[in-house]
Enzyme design. Sequence first.
Site, PDB file in Angstrom:
ATOM      1  CG  ASP A  26      -2.013   0.955   1.263  1.00 49.22           C
ATOM      2  OD1 ASP A  26      -2.361   1.453   0.170  1.00 49.22           O
ATOM      3  OD2 ASP A  26      -2.551   1.224   2.357  1.00 49.22           O
ATOM      4  CB  SER A  47     -12.745   3.498   6.932  1.00 50.91           C
ATOM      5  OG  SER A  47     -11.805   2.449   7.083  1.00 50.91           O
ATOM      6  CG  ASP A  67      -5.598   0.620   8.159  1.00 48.40           C
ATOM      7  OD1 ASP A  67      -5.816  -0.179   9.101  1.00 48.40           O
ATOM      8  OD2 ASP A  67      -4.509   1.188   8.018  1.00 48.40           O
TER       9      ASP A  67
HETATM   10 ZN   LIG Z   1      -4.480   5.079   0.598  1.00 47.92          ZN
END
Ligand SMILES: [Zn+2]
Length: 307
Positions: free
Chosen positions: A82, A213, A255
């Site tokens: 990432d 998210s 995340d």
């Molecule tokens: Zn990102």
Amino acid sequence: MLVSGSEILLKAHRGNYGVGAFNFVNFEMLNAIFNAALEANSPIIVQASEGAIKYMGIDMAVGLVKNFSDRYTHIPVALHLDHGTSFESCKKAIDSGFTSVMIDASHHQLEENVAMTKEVVQYAHDNGVTVEAELGRLMGIEDNISVDEKDAVLVNPQEAEYFVKETNVDYLAPAIGTSHGAFKFKGEPNLDFVRLQEVKRRTNIPLVLHGASAIPDYVRESFLATGGDLKGSKGVPFGFLKQAVEGGINKVNTDTDLRIAFMAEVRKVANTEPTQFDLRKFFAPGMQAMQKVIVERMQILGSANKI
Ligand SMILES: [Zn+2]
């Protein structure tokens, strides 16, 4: 089974669904992600940032994922870097066993982004690994933002078409108004779905949503109930996630939701059992809460029962 990112994402692109890309920094997060994949019968992308790799050690990060994928061979899993910041960082991940990398040169000028992405794509493809790049700047946009201001920060669809042709990148993260963390929007959530559809039409490759998210109310409440402070936090509502997938998003980075769900349980045990110091008593409920959030997300994105 460990597969390339494209193997998972091209199916999602053709089938018009989204696959969660879940970040991990330790065994517990990975365990929750794999258990969710088992429960929901879903392919998964597990991803580590450069910071997570520094924390775990790259061999440990790869070793953990290989162990899990050997245990559950029927689950397609891609191990993704990432926000790789350089060719060297991407090369190290590829050489260590990652099956997918992101080169994030979006803060550079377009031609510099093209050059850096091209270099990574060439090395990655030579090694059977697929690549994500990013265009535009990740930041929340206001309701009353002007067209000029939008054009300055969000992806330009024409540029996206040129970028994909020029670099041969496998999947692209177009900035459409999301941002990282728990405080994504100042006012009402606002994403540019028209722009997204235009990027999809022009590129016709899997697209990626960063900062995705949702911070569902029950997750926020569980954190606040233990004395945590997340007031004013705002995620991407479930309806927006569905709309994003309909508009062409296939990889959905998640995340913050996992962290909040896990830490709420840790906080709860710390608050209610002051004499407790067995790590398992903190982490087991954390993993369960995280698994629940992930299974729910797989259902919303449409990756459940896609194995
Ligand atoms: Zn990102």
